[in-house]
Design an enzyme around this catalytic site. Structure first.
Site, PDB file in Angstrom:
ATOM      1  N   HIS A   1       0.833  -1.205   0.000  1.00 19.47           N
ATOM      2  CA  HIS A   1       0.000   0.000   0.000  1.00 19.47           C
ATOM      3  C   HIS A   1       0.872   1.261   0.000  1.00 19.47           C
ATOM      4  O   HIS A   1       0.712   2.139  -0.854  1.00 19.47           O
ATOM      5  CB  HIS A   1      -0.903  -0.029   1.239  1.00 19.47           C
ATOM      6  CG  HIS A   1      -1.841   1.135   1.342  1.00 19.47           C
ATOM      7  ND1 HIS A   1      -3.154   1.059   0.921  1.00 19.47           N
ATOM      8  CD2 HIS A   1      -1.662   2.396   1.799  1.00 19.47           C
ATOM      9  CE1 HIS A   1      -3.739   2.237   1.132  1.00 19.47           C
ATOM     10  NE2 HIS A   1      -2.854   3.063   1.662  1.00 19.47           N
ATOM     11  N   GLU A   2       1.794   1.333   0.946  1.00 17.85           N
ATOM     12  CA  GLU A   2       2.626   2.540   1.041  1.00 17.85           C
ATOM     13  C   GLU A   2       3.559   2.658  -0.166  1.00 17.85           C
ATOM     14  O   GLU A   2       3.894   3.766  -0.587  1.00 17.85           O
ATOM     15  CB  GLU A   2       3.427   2.542   2.349  1.00 17.85           C
ATOM     16  CG  GLU A   2       2.563   2.483   3.627  1.00 17.85           C
ATOM     17  CD  GLU A   2       1.445   3.511   3.694  1.00 17.85           C
ATOM     18  OE1 GLU A   2       1.591   4.605   3.109  1.00 17.85           O
ATOM     19  OE2 GLU A   2       0.397   3.203   4.305  1.00 17.85           O
TER      20      GLU A   2
ATOM     21  N   HIS B   1       1.703   4.596  -2.774  1.00 17.29           N
ATOM     22  CA  HIS B   1       1.789   6.047  -2.531  1.00 17.29           C
ATOM     23  C   HIS B   1       3.161   6.574  -2.963  1.00 17.29           C
ATOM     24  O   HIS B   1       3.276   7.639  -3.562  1.00 17.29           O
ATOM     25  CB  HIS B   1       1.609   6.336  -1.042  1.00 17.29           C
ATOM     26  CG  HIS B   1       0.183   6.281  -0.549  1.00 17.29           C
ATOM     27  ND1 HIS B   1      -0.808   7.063  -1.079  1.00 17.29           N
ATOM     28  CD2 HIS B   1      -0.406   5.549   0.434  1.00 17.29           C
ATOM     29  CE1 HIS B   1      -1.963   6.826  -0.436  1.00 17.29           C
ATOM     30  NE2 HIS B   1      -1.742   5.891   0.489  1.00 17.29           N
TER      31      HIS B   1
ATOM     32  N   GLU C   1      -4.794   7.897  -2.967  1.00 20.64           N
ATOM     33  CA  GLU C   1      -5.256   6.604  -2.464  1.00 20.64           C
ATOM     34  C   GLU C   1      -5.542   5.641  -3.625  1.00 20.64           C
ATOM     35  O   GLU C   1      -5.429   4.425  -3.470  1.00 20.64           O
ATOM     36  CB  GLU C   1      -6.501   6.812  -1.597  1.00 20.64           C
ATOM     37  CG  GLU C   1      -6.826   5.677  -0.660  1.00 20.64           C
ATOM     38  CD  GLU C   1      -5.785   5.425   0.437  1.00 20.64           C
ATOM     39  OE1 GLU C   1      -4.895   6.274   0.647  1.00 20.64           O
ATOM     40  OE2 GLU C   1      -5.855   4.364   1.078  1.00 20.64           O
TER      41      GLU C   1
HETATM   42 ZN    ZN Z   1      -3.187   5.143   1.855  1.00 19.17          ZN
END
Ligand code: ZN
Length: 504
Positions: free
Chosen positions: A256-257, A260, A286
């Site tokens: 997830h990170e 980003h 997101e």
């Molecule tokens: Zn996030």
């Protein structure tokens, strides 16, 4: 640009302090750190609201018409003007009063949550609501108070538009959750064996590198609540957390990170040190974390390549576990109390609950005192599970207890919706190349496509403009619903579920 650069440098320095605070700072540093940050933030705010900057912006106004509308300069003028006018509308005294209140509330919440003490924070939350309404009143051009906060994190979006998107999603998600609940629960015991941290770290960082995260221009550390933070173009950091009895938590936090971080690492270098050197909005940001975490990282083609490698990393735990069993375990759907641990299908129902409650609070249709009961009623209605305490209910998220009420949740669902729309467009144009690479654990075609269409532009375009440019159509829930229906119909044999066909 010189003035803006100074402000940018102060804010980046704050980011270093924030990163350190959440990773390595000893507890004894907490009090001093807050005041160091407050000082730097105050300096940045004072520089940004300096009337001299306003005069420069006024002087540039005639130039705006002459600039090509797609140029970086036009975008910089647009965004700086917008932010400057907003900042000038909020009196300094109010900013100071609100900051003092939020730091008191946050402190109270960190103590109240473990003790399940709702009454300790209730009066403070009532004050937050008053402050939020007072803040919203500085921007009377918006339809309703929540719009002020939404427009801040997701420019161009409104509560009414979100409400419509949520309605379309709900029509499909609620029956889908009901149908899945009728099935016997998926066996995910394979994820809950003993997984030493070292192997988890090695595997997660290997996948992050395959995604294209550049460890020469970033690093991964541990943090209780994982986040990504940008210090500079060449220094974009991620964090994760590990549980030795749960393989999924650390792995998917990392993916997830990394999503980003890929966005920030691939913003065009010419935008470094400018007001465009960041993602387009909370929702667009997101969309990238969700795309790399879920659409790629929880997909079958991804694991067809990476599962044998994971088995090599953890032979004792996984040698006897089939790919199919593992794939089902990481995509298990089960209504639960905690938003951050929710699966792809139930996650958005958690967001809608928070969105509707904060909207009702701001519109004076719900009292803070009635919030816990409203929370429980909605959990029962949408998810069929009800928290037996406040800790896993109304006290759950940091968002309402560290700042204004409103605007910090819709971005998560927008991210899911946009991520699917972007991914569908990428597959329509580059599908065979993306799939061929994925089968070999490579992602250059996908990352290059995303960089060209989205990442390189940083914060230049309004989200609605960006979506139209990238996908050729306005924001739509359809690609996301199609993705969920396709994936989970197969996983749970939902062929009999007739989900409504929401308007596009
Ligand atoms: Zn996030």
């Amino acid at each position: 640009m010189q003035r803006l650069q100074e402000i940018d440098h102060l804010r980046r320095a704050v980011n270093v302090l924030i990163w350190d605070q959440n990773t390595y700072m000893p507890p004894g540093g907490a009090a001093a750190r807050s005041s160091h940050q407050a000082t730097l933030n105050r300096l940045a705010h004072a520089k940004f609201t300096d009337p001299a900057l306003g005069r420069l912006l006024d002087a540039l106004e005639p130039l705006r018409e002459a600039l090509p509308p797609d140029s970086d300069e036009a975008a910089i003028l647009f965004w700086v003007r917008r932010d400057y006018d907003r900042s000038r509308r909020v009196p300094e005294a109010f900013v100071a009063r609100a900051a003092a209140h939020f730091s008191q509330l946050f402190q109270a919440w960190t103590e109240a949550r473990p003790q399940d003490d709702w009454q300790a924070v209730r009066p403070l939350l009532e004050e937050s609501l008053r402050l939020s309404q007072e803040f919203a009143a500085f921007f009377p051009e918006h339809q309703e108070p929540l719009d002020v906060f939404i427009d801040h994190s997701d420019p161009g979006m409104t509560a009414a538009r979100m409400d419509e998107l949520f309605r379309e999603l709900r029509e499909v998600l609620r029956p889908m959750v009901q149908a899945i609940k009728a099935h016997p629960p998926v066996d995910d015991r394979c994820l809950h064996q003993h997984y030493p941290v070292e192997g988890q770290r090695a595997f997660g960082e290997m996948v992050a590198a395959c995604y294209g995260y550049d460890f020469q221009q970033g690093r991964q550390d541990l943090a209780p609540h994982p986040f990504m933070i940008k210090i500079a173009q060449g220094d974009v950091r991620i964090t994760t957390r590990y549980r030795e009895d749960d393989l999924a938590i650390g792995l998917f936090s990392t993916l997830h990170e990394t999503g980003h971080a890929l966005y920030e690492q691939n913003i065009h270098p010419r935008l470094a040190d400018t007001p465009l050197d960041h993602g387009a909005s909370a929702g667009v940001h997101e969309s990238q974390s969700r795309l790399w975490e879920n659409l790629v990282g929880r997909s079958r083609p991804f694991w067809e390549h990476f599962y044998p490698r994971l088995q090599e990393t953890f032979p004792d735990q996984l040698a006897q576990v089939s790919l199919e069993t593992f794939y089902r375990a990481i995509n298990k759907v089960q209504p639960s109390l905690i938003r951050t641990e929710a699966d792809e299908v139930t996650y958005n129902l958690h967001i809608m609950l928070r969105f509707d409650l904060e909207r009702a609070l701001l519109n004076q249709e719900l009292r803070v005192a009635d919030l816990p009961e409203a929370w429980r009623a909605r959990m029962a209605e949408d998810l069929g599970v009800v928290p037996s305490n406040h800790r896993d209910g109304v006290l759950q998220d940091i968002h309402w207890f560290s700042g204004f009420i409103g605007g910090s949740f819709q971005g998560y669902t927008l991210g899911n919706i946009m991520g699917a729309q972007f991914f569908q467009a990428a597959m329509a144009e580059q599908g065979p190349a993306i799939q061929e690479e994925m089968a070999q654990g490579r992602f250059d075609a996908l990352r290059t496509w995303l960089t060209e269409r989205i990442y390189q532009h940083g914060g230049k375009f309004l989200p609605d403009t960006l979506i139209e440019r990238v996908t050729g159509r306005p924001l739509s829930v359809q690609p996301y619903l199609e993705y969920l229906q396709r994936k989970y119909s197969e996983l749970y044999d939902l062929s009999t579920v007739q989900a409504g066909t929401p308007g596009d």
